[in-house]
Design a protein around this motif. Structure first.
Motif, PDB file in Angstrom:
ATOM      1  N   LYS A  95       0.825  -1.209   0.000  1.00  0.00           N
ATOM      2  CA  LYS A  95       0.000   0.000   0.000  1.00  0.00           C
ATOM      3  C   LYS A  95       0.860   1.260   0.000  1.00  0.00           C
ATOM      4  O   LYS A  95       0.520   2.255  -0.639  1.00  0.00           O
ATOM      5  N   LYS A  96       1.975   1.205   0.734  1.00  0.00           N
ATOM      6  CA  LYS A  96       2.865   2.359   0.742  1.00  0.00           C
ATOM      7  C   LYS A  96       3.414   2.625  -0.655  1.00  0.00           C
ATOM      8  O   LYS A  96       3.514   3.776  -1.103  1.00  0.00           O
ATOM      9  N   ALA A  97       3.777   1.527  -1.360  1.00  0.00           N
ATOM     10  CA  ALA A  97       4.289   1.682  -2.725  1.00  0.00           C
ATOM     11  C   ALA A  97       3.219   2.258  -3.640  1.00  0.00           C
ATOM     12  O   ALA A  97       3.479   3.136  -4.470  1.00  0.00           O
ATOM     13  N   GLU A  98       1.983   1.768  -3.492  1.00  0.00           N
ATOM     14  CA  GLU A  98       0.887   2.284  -4.321  1.00  0.00           C
ATOM     15  C   GLU A  98       0.640   3.762  -4.028  1.00  0.00           C
ATOM     16  O   GLU A  98       0.385   4.548  -4.936  1.00  0.00           O
ATOM     17  N   GLN A  99       0.717   4.137  -2.734  1.00  0.00           N
ATOM     18  CA  GLN A  99       0.496   5.532  -2.373  1.00  0.00           C
ATOM     19  C   GLN A  99       1.557   6.437  -2.967  1.00  0.00           C
ATOM     20  O   GLN A  99       1.269   7.547  -3.433  1.00  0.00           O
ATOM     21  N   LYS A 100       2.808   5.935  -2.990  1.00  0.00           N
ATOM     22  CA  LYS A 100       3.877   6.709  -3.598  1.00  0.00           C
ATOM     23  C   LYS A 100       3.610   6.922  -5.084  1.00  0.00           C
ATOM     24  O   LYS A 100       3.839   8.015  -5.624  1.00  0.00           O
ATOM     25  N   LEU A 101       3.094   5.877  -5.755  1.00  0.00           N
ATOM     26  CA  LEU A 101       2.781   6.004  -7.177  1.00  0.00           C
ATOM     27  C   LEU A 101       1.653   7.010  -7.402  1.00  0.00           C
ATOM     28  O   LEU A 101       1.682   7.809  -8.343  1.00  0.00           O
ATOM     29  N   ILE A 102       0.639   6.962  -6.521  1.00  0.00           N
ATOM     30  CA  ILE A 102      -0.481   7.905  -6.636  1.00  0.00           C
ATOM     31  C   ILE A 102       0.007   9.338  -6.461  1.00  0.00           C
ATOM     32  O   ILE A 102      -0.380  10.252  -7.196  1.00  0.00           O
ATOM     33  N   GLU A 103       0.889   9.539  -5.467  1.00  0.00           N
ATOM     34  CA  GLU A 103       1.418  10.873  -5.242  1.00  0.00           C
ATOM     35  C   GLU A 103       2.262  11.344  -6.428  1.00  0.00           C
ATOM     36  O   GLU A 103       2.212  12.519  -6.812  1.00  0.00           O
ATOM     37  N   SER A 104       2.998  10.401  -7.036  1.00  0.00           N
ATOM     38  CA  SER A 104       3.802  10.754  -8.211  1.00  0.00           C
ATOM     39  C   SER A 104       2.903  11.172  -9.365  1.00  0.00           C
ATOM     40  O   SER A 104       3.170  12.152 -10.074  1.00  0.00           O
ATOM     41  N   GLU A 105       1.814  10.404  -9.565  1.00  0.00           N
ATOM     42  CA  GLU A 105       0.880  10.737 -10.647  1.00  0.00           C
ATOM     43  C   GLU A 105       0.227  12.102 -10.404  1.00  0.00           C
ATOM     44  O   GLU A 105       0.012  12.876 -11.344  1.00  0.00           O
ATOM     45  N   LYS A 106      -0.094  12.406  -9.145  1.00  0.00           N
ATOM     46  CA  LYS A 106      -0.692  13.702  -8.827  1.00  0.00           C
ATOM     47  C   LYS A 106       0.270  14.839  -9.146  1.00  0.00           C
ATOM     48  O   LYS A 106      -0.130  15.878  -9.687  1.00  0.00           O
ATOM     49  N   GLU A 107       1.548  14.644  -8.835  1.00  0.00           N
ATOM     50  CA  GLU A 107       2.540  15.661  -9.153  1.00  0.00           C
ATOM     51  C   GLU A 107       2.653  15.872 -10.656  1.00  0.00           C
ATOM     52  O   GLU A 107       2.773  17.002 -11.136  1.00  0.00           O
ATOM     53  N   LEU A 108       2.564  14.751 -11.419  1.00  0.00           N
ATOM     54  CA  LEU A 108       2.657  14.865 -12.878  1.00  0.00           C
ATOM     55  C   LEU A 108       1.461  15.631 -13.453  1.00  0.00           C
ATOM     56  O   LEU A 108       1.600  16.431 -14.386  1.00  0.00           O
ATOM     57  N   ARG A 109       0.252  15.365 -12.898  1.00  0.00           N
ATOM     58  CA  ARG A 109      -0.940  16.080 -13.393  1.00  0.00           C
ATOM     59  C   ARG A 109      -0.836  17.580 -13.116  1.00  0.00           C
ATOM     60  O   ARG A 109      -1.292  18.405 -13.904  1.00  0.00           O
TER      61      ARG A 109
END
Length: 801
Positions: free
Chosen positions: A380-394
């Protein structure tokens, strides 16, 4: 109801209560609706204490009865009407004592509902009388009795009150501690162990006191084997005791095997870091193993034994969803899988993945839920990091050009973190391989782990490439469960593509030589990371290979998404460059006109120059209006990108609306241009966003004016078809090159033959967005130097969502 009428009818009530037989009225589910006094006395209950109880409280062997009747839509069909003759049926009194009974059943329809009437007789005395008669007939009809008794599977012994053997009947090949012909006249103390004798004498004493059948279990060493026996003891009218002895060794051994299997399962779950639990739905009690308690953050003295107390441990925001999923699974009699958060005493939050399997009784009633749980916090921590990365990209898409370099650097950092995460995943896979290697010392242990192996499956093959073991969670999803069998050869499984089989075989050959391999395969649109491990026998020779398939499709999708995001970022940079180039030109032209006109007005301040000053003021106004249009386009584009624009439909007449809009646009037409409005109906009532439609029609008409020469006609045609509004706008302008038509609705795009005509390249992109927000479509047809037609289709009524 008839039951109520029975209570109100004095004669029927008297007959019901005066009957010497016990009478019960129950429904098809076994719920007691009526009981007479005889049945209450027989089972030791106070008056009216049996109503609303279940028949299983009186007769635990109700399942045997339920097998003998079936319930259809309107009828209960009985296979048998009498029980207690073909097999033993026992009742349980209020104080817990058991006694033999005989039951007669009738089915009746009461107010359209099928009910059962049970007539119950206590046959304890009948059984004693039966054995007494049997004893008498042994003297006169020895041959006949011997033939009958030889068919009985149980040993029967008649003792006197001191424990001396009076008579014995034993089936063939049945023996206790000595031959039976040596038992007659001997006391149990000389034949049986002291503890067994104590149990038998206690049964004699209880039988004499309660006049009830006594049950005794004990174990003996017979012919070098441990035997488990059950003895039923009843007292005869002569004061002797009849003991019926049955061998229950098989059932006891089965219980032992089940306990050992449970222990092996527990060890397997501990090795695989899975916690297990067993929830009894009847008692609402949950039994958890040690690791399950650890996952829930429970202390040694803390108990969470009910579903409600378990819900209190769940993170508040997840609690309702867990309750909904579990209750829905029980209601619909299905298994479930769920993820939720648990708060430990140290306030740390842990993510758990739970899988529950539902078990029902023979009647289909939910009885137990058994499941396993494992900690997925790291995932879940890894998934959250990916979500945060995607948010930064948007967020990068709404920043100015000077932030591009900085955002690109952040994106590079994010990709680096993903690479590090993948390397960490690789290390975790190596650790998993090591753990699996240790568990292979027991094939049963491997089976228990593999059956619950998440997101993949496990295969063991021998040196001839034949499958000796295969298990895992995804076998059912892949369709392997029914197709792939033990003994099949790798490469001959038709469901697997040939190139995948060849790749797997090559790595198995390497592993048989002692090499640990790790590679990827793809089939059925799924990606798997395959890790191979050589299995060494006691002679330290490699005789088998373990293959662990981990489903990495999700990680692959994330990688693809990151690459797509990088591609979008590159496109964004290109769009920004085009925007700056366009904005510089489109802003410079009107601003230059405004500046030059203002300078000329200043120089023409003397009387007599009024007309020329008005002309320059008119140019300033036109330039300002052009800038306003450009800025409005930019504002609309920004709002569309942020998702802040929603359709607000209202009712209005589209024909009247279009006529008014044509009058409003008259001021921008070129010399001699005409707009011809055509429509089949005098009015068309629509329910659409009026501001969106004004922008759409105004933009399409102004484009037709802008790209057409003087003295040309522009046709605005309106129609309806099957609850759809159709309109088209046709000009006789320069047309659009065929190679540019597919990109015409993209932001900042302008056809190559219109670069000399002012424009931002945003108008048609915004028009298309507004049309799609109202559930419509737009298309075009164009020929160079002939003209262009835009086709718009919208619903007559665009309901709010």
């Amino acid at each position: 109801m008839v039951i109520d009428e029975l209570e109100n009818n004095v004669i029927l009530q008297s007959v019901f209560n005066a009957s010497f037989e016990g009478i019960l009225v129950i429904d098809a589910d076994g719920m007691i609706h009526k009981a007479n006094q005889a049945i209450e006395t027989m089972f030791g209950y106070a008056t009216n204490k049996l109503q609303e109880k279940n028949i299983e409280a009186l007769i635990p062997e109700t399942l045997k009865l339920k097998n003998e009747y079936s319930y259809t839509t309107n009828t209960l069909e009985l296979k048998k009407k009498c029980f207690g003759k073909d097999f033993d049926v026992f009742g349980v009194k209020y104080d817990g004592t058991k006694f033999p009974i005989e039951i007669n059943i009738n089915s009746v329809n009461i107010d359209g509902k099928q009910m059962l009437i049970l007539f119950i007789i206590d046959i304890s005395k009948n059984i004693l009388e039966k054995y007494k008669i049997t004893k008498q007939k042994l003297v006169t009809k020895e041959a006949q009795n011997k033939a009958i008794l030889d068919t009985l599977p149980d040993l029967m012994i008649l003792y006197d009150s001191d424990g001396n053997h009076l008579e014995i009947h034993a089936p063939k090949k049945n023996q206790l501690v000595a031959p039976y012909d040596e038992h007659i006249g001997k006391n149990i103390d000389t034949l049986l162990p002291k503890k067994v004798c104590h149990k038998i004498r206690k049964a004699f004493s209880n039988c004499k006191k309660t006049k009830e059948t006594q049950f005794v279990e004990y174990s003996l060493i017979i012919n070098g084997e441990l035997k488990h026996l059950e003895s039923r003891v009843v007292q005869t009218d002569d004061g002797d005791y009849l003991s019926i002895i049955r061998d229950i060794t098989k059932s006891k051994n089965a219980e032992k095997i089940i306990k050992e299997s449970e222990e092996r399962k527990r060890l397997a779950l501990e090795v695989g870091e899975f916690g297990s639990w067993d929830w009894n739905l009847i008692t609402n009690r949950i039994v958890r193993d040690t690791y399950q308690s650890y996952l829930l953050g429970l202390k040694e003295h803390e108990k969470v034994i009910t579903f409600e107390s378990f819900l209190e441990k769940i993170y508040p925001e997840d609690r309702e969803n867990v309750k909904l999923v579990v209750t829905d699974a029980i209601k619909n009699k299905k298994n479930y899988t769920i993820e939720y958060r648990i708060v430990h005493p140290d306030k740390s939050v842990h993510w758990l993945h739970e899988k529950g399997s539902l078990f029902t009784t023979i009647d289909g009633i939910p009885e137990r839920v058994i499941g396993v749980t494992n900690d997925i916090s790291e995932r879940k921590k890894a998934e959250q990091k990916l979500i945060e990365s995607e948010k930064e990209l948007r967020n990068l898409t709404v920043q100015l050009e000077e932030k591009v370099a900085e955002r690109t650097k952040e994106l590079t950092s994010t990709v680096q973190k993903l690479v590090e995460s993948n390397l960490s995943l690789g290390d975790q896979i190596q650790i998993t391989q090591s753990a699996e290697s240790k568990t292979l010392s027991s094939r049963i242990l491997l089976s228990n782990i593999a059956q619950n192996f998440p997101k993949g499956f496990v295969v063991v093959v021998d040196s001839n490439l034949k499958i000796v073991f295969i298990e895992g969670e995804e076998l059912d999803d892949l369709g392997f469960r029914e197709i792939v069998k033990i003994g099949d050869t790798i490469g001959n499984v038709q469901i697997v593509p040939q190139e995948v089989s060849t790749k797997v075989k090559n790595h198995i050959v390497k592993t048989l030589k002692g090499e640990h391999c790790s590679f990827e395969v793809v089939f059925q649109d799924r990606s798997y990371m395959v890790n191979t491990t050589p299995l060494i026998n006691i002679d330290k020779k490699i005789e088998e290979v373990l293959l662990v398939y981990n489903n990495i499709s999700y990680q692959k999708e994330i990688e693809i998404e990151i690459l797509n995001t990088l591609k979008k970022e590159k496109e964004l940079s290109e769009l920004k460059s085009r925007f700056i180039s366009m904005a510089s030109h489109e802003f410079r032209t009107p601003l230059s006109a405004i500046l030059s006109s203002a300078i000329l007005i200043e120089k023409l301040n003397a009387p007599g120059y009024e007309d020329r000053r008005l002309n320059y003021v008119s140019k300033i106004r036109a330039s300002v209006k052009n800038l306003v249009v450009i800025l409005n386009d930019f504002l609309s584009l920004s709002k569309l990108q942020e998702g802040k624009v929603v359709a607000e439909p209202v009712s209005f007449d589209f024909i009247e609306f279009s006529t008014s809009l044509i009058e409003e646009i008259e001021g921008i037409k070129k010399n001699g241009q005409t707009i011809i409005l055509k429509h089949q109906k005098p009015s068309i009532e629509v329910f659409l966003d009026q501001k969106f439609l004004k922008h759409i029609v105004f933009n399409l008409l102004s484009n037709a004016i802008k790209y057409s020469q003087e003295h040309k006609e522009i046709i605005f045609n309106i129609a309806t078809e099957k609850q759809r509004l159709l309109f088209e706008i046709t000009d006789q302008g320069v047309g659009i090159p065929e190679e540019d038509q597919t990109n015409l609705f993209k932001r900042f795009f302008r056809a190559k033959n219109t670069t000399h005509i002012e424009g931002t390249g945003l108008g048609l992109n915004i028009v298309k967005s507004y049309i799609e927000l109202m559930g419509g479509t737009i298309s075009l047809k164009s020929d160079l130097n002939i003209g262009t037609t835009f086709y718009v289709e919208l619903p007559l009524k665009n309901e709010k969502k």
